[in-house]
Design a protein around this motif. Structure first.
Motif, PDB file in Angstrom:
ATOM      1  N   ALA A  74      18.969 -18.727   0.063  1.00 10.55           N
ATOM      2  CA  ALA A  74      20.265 -19.391  -0.073  1.00 10.55           C
ATOM      3  C   ALA A  74      20.070 -20.898  -0.009  1.00 10.55           C
ATOM      4  O   ALA A  74      19.710 -21.445   1.031  1.00 10.55           O
ATOM      5  CB  ALA A  74      21.214 -18.934   1.037  1.00 10.55           C
ATOM      6  N   LEU A  75      20.312 -21.569  -1.134  1.00 12.34           N
ATOM      7  CA  LEU A  75      20.003 -22.996  -1.245  1.00 12.34           C
ATOM      8  C   LEU A  75      21.228 -23.894  -1.265  1.00 12.34           C
ATOM      9  O   LEU A  75      21.160 -25.046  -0.847  1.00 12.34           O
ATOM     10  CB  LEU A  75      19.173 -23.249  -2.510  1.00 12.34           C
ATOM     11  CG  LEU A  75      17.844 -22.504  -2.615  1.00 12.34           C
ATOM     12  CD1 LEU A  75      17.190 -22.827  -3.958  1.00 12.34           C
ATOM     13  CD2 LEU A  75      16.925 -22.867  -1.460  1.00 12.34           C
ATOM     14  N   GLY A  76      22.345 -23.418  -1.789  1.00  9.09           N
ATOM     15  CA  GLY A  76      23.522 -24.262  -1.902  1.00  9.09           C
ATOM     16  C   GLY A  76      24.142 -24.574  -0.551  1.00  9.09           C
ATOM     17  O   GLY A  76      23.917 -23.873   0.439  1.00  9.09           O
ATOM     18  N   TRP A  77      24.946 -25.632  -0.541  1.00  4.93           N
ATOM     19  CA  TRP A  77      25.614 -26.061   0.694  1.00  4.93           C
ATOM     20  C   TRP A  77      26.566 -24.949   1.151  1.00  4.93           C
ATOM     21  O   TRP A  77      27.530 -24.620   0.490  1.00  4.93           O
ATOM     22  CB  TRP A  77      26.400 -27.336   0.413  1.00  4.93           C
ATOM     23  CG  TRP A  77      26.912 -28.022   1.641  1.00  4.93           C
ATOM     24  CD1 TRP A  77      27.633 -27.472   2.659  1.00  4.93           C
ATOM     25  CD2 TRP A  77      26.750 -29.397   1.972  1.00  4.93           C
ATOM     26  NE1 TRP A  77      27.935 -28.407   3.600  1.00  4.93           N
ATOM     27  CE2 TRP A  77      27.398 -29.611   3.201  1.00  4.93           C
ATOM     28  CE3 TRP A  77      26.128 -30.469   1.334  1.00  4.93           C
ATOM     29  CZ2 TRP A  77      27.453 -30.863   3.806  1.00  4.93           C
ATOM     30  CZ3 TRP A  77      26.176 -31.714   1.944  1.00  4.93           C
ATOM     31  CH2 TRP A  77      26.826 -31.902   3.167  1.00  4.93           C
ATOM     32  N   ALA A  93      16.402 -20.734   3.423  1.00 13.12           N
ATOM     33  CA  ALA A  93      17.705 -21.409   3.393  1.00 13.12           C
ATOM     34  C   ALA A  93      17.508 -22.905   3.507  1.00 13.12           C
ATOM     35  O   ALA A  93      16.488 -23.384   4.014  1.00 13.12           O
ATOM     36  CB  ALA A  93      18.594 -20.903   4.527  1.00 13.12           C
ATOM     37  N   SER A  94      18.502 -23.648   3.021  1.00 15.37           N
ATOM     38  CA  SER A  94      18.463 -25.108   3.104  1.00 15.37           C
ATOM     39  C   SER A  94      19.315 -25.601   4.273  1.00 15.37           C
ATOM     40  O   SER A  94      20.394 -25.061   4.529  1.00 15.37           O
ATOM     41  CB  SER A  94      18.971 -25.739   1.798  1.00 15.37           C
ATOM     42  OG  SER A  94      18.095 -25.450   0.732  1.00 15.37           O
ATOM     43  N   ASP A  95      18.823 -26.615   4.948  1.00 16.36           N
ATOM     44  CA  ASP A  95      19.501 -27.184   6.118  1.00 16.36           C
ATOM     45  C   ASP A  95      20.185 -28.478   5.684  1.00 16.36           C
ATOM     46  O   ASP A  95      19.642 -29.572   5.848  1.00 16.36           O
ATOM     47  CB  ASP A  95      18.464 -27.438   7.214  1.00 16.36           C
ATOM     48  CG  ASP A  95      19.079 -27.985   8.493  1.00 16.36           C
ATOM     49  OD1 ASP A  95      20.320 -28.131   8.542  1.00 16.36           O
ATOM     50  OD2 ASP A  95      18.310 -28.261   9.436  1.00 16.36           O
ATOM     51  N   GLY A 103      18.621 -24.041  10.731  1.00 20.16           N
ATOM     52  CA  GLY A 103      19.371 -24.751   9.700  1.00 20.16           C
ATOM     53  C   GLY A 103      20.864 -24.552   9.757  1.00 20.16           C
ATOM     54  O   GLY A 103      21.573 -24.870   8.804  1.00 20.16           O
ATOM     55  N   VAL A 104      21.371 -24.007  10.863  1.00 19.63           N
ATOM     56  CA  VAL A 104      22.814 -23.817  11.022  1.00 19.63           C
ATOM     57  C   VAL A 104      23.260 -24.489  12.318  1.00 19.63           C
ATOM     58  O   VAL A 104      22.457 -24.739  13.227  1.00 19.63           O
ATOM     59  CB  VAL A 104      23.199 -22.327  11.043  1.00 19.63           C
ATOM     60  CG1 VAL A 104      22.912 -21.679   9.698  1.00 19.63           C
ATOM     61  CG2 VAL A 104      22.466 -21.585  12.152  1.00 19.63           C
ATOM     62  N   GLY A 105      24.544 -24.769  12.416  1.00 23.40           N
ATOM     63  CA  GLY A 105      25.090 -25.438  13.587  1.00 23.40           C
ATOM     64  C   GLY A 105      25.202 -24.527  14.801  1.00 23.40           C
ATOM     65  O   GLY A 105      24.928 -23.318  14.716  1.00 23.40           O
TER      66      GLY A 105
END
Length: 251
Positions: A74-77, A93-95, A103-105
């Motif tokens: 999963a790359l998109g914002w 995944a992207s951060d 990469g998540v809050g």
């Protein structure tokens, strides 16, 4: 300003609060006891089995997903958060906000059973993505760049931005619709969207005074101050909460 949604506290003042709330709601709803796991799928990555084939319309044409993806990048914002909300844990995944770790809050702390490989945002490492051997790549809220899409599509089936949503302007609801469909879970996607609508409706009811106020979302960059416009989730979230569009931004 905080609110409670199914026993999870979330701040609506944070960036992309809408997607965060959806993700946490579904993380609690979609916990699997193992009986729902896809046959033959990696249970650490897929908790909820979908129905296939599914077709998603994108800027780059219709994309058909023939069978249950078990290794999702999963790359998109916000794409990873949406996948997590639907019971699918990306292996990469992207951060986007540079949180570090998974990469998540903090609102999604502990959501991953196994930490994903963190992929660059503006310039993803294509060799690293390929090494993860994905069977589905989500790039639903991204730049919409043709070269980026072509390179990703050479690696695996890729769901890119919808028509007219270049420059990270994929609407929240459409992002959920596209990702849930690609994962074979369109009904679950509808539930997420319904949960969001119920949430913001309740907040609007609690704060009728916001209907008389305008709002703006601004940011400071190396080029100076700028404001986000309708179509950016930063701004759309405020409008969903009942604030009126700022006249200057509307123009």
């Amino acid at each position: 300003m905080t609110f409670r949604l199914r026993n999870h506290r979330r701040s609506v003042g944070i960036l992309a609060a809408a997607s965060v709330a959806l993700a946490l709601t579904a993380c609690s709803d979609n916990d699997s006891d193992g009986e729902d796991a896809a046959s033959g799928a990696d249970s650490s990555a897929v908790e909820t089995a979908g129905t296939f084939p599914q077709t998603v319309s994108t800027k780059f044409g219709d994309v058909t997903v023939d069978e249950q993806p078990t290794r999702v990048v999963a790359l998109g914002w916000g794409d990873a958060e949406t996948a997590l909300a639907l019971g699918v844990q990306p292996v990469g995944a992207s951060d986007w906000l540079a949180f570090g770790g998974d990469g998540v809050g903090p609102w999604l702390e502990g959501a991953y059973k196994e930490s994903p490989e963190i992929i660059g945002t503006m310039e993803p490492e294509f060799e690293t993505i390929a090494s993860l051997e994905p069977d589905l790549i989500l790039d639903v809220r991204s730049s919409g760049d043709q070269d980026r899409y072509d390179k990703l599509s050479e690696i695996a089936t890729t769901v890119g931005v919808p028509e007219g949503a270049d420059s990270y302007l994929t609407p929240r609801k459409q992002q959920v619709d596209m990702i849930s469909t690609a994962l074979g879970l369109p009904d679950e996607g509808d539930e997420l969207n319904d949960s969001y609508e119920a949430m913001v409706s309740g907040i609007r009811d609690d704060h009728p005074e916001w209907a008389d106020k305008t709002a703006a979302t601004v940011a400071l960059s190396s080029e100076g101050w700028g404001a986000y416009i309708r179509g950016s989730e930063r701004y759309d979230t405020l409008l969903d909460l009942g604030f009126q569009e700022h006249e200057t931004l509307a123009e």
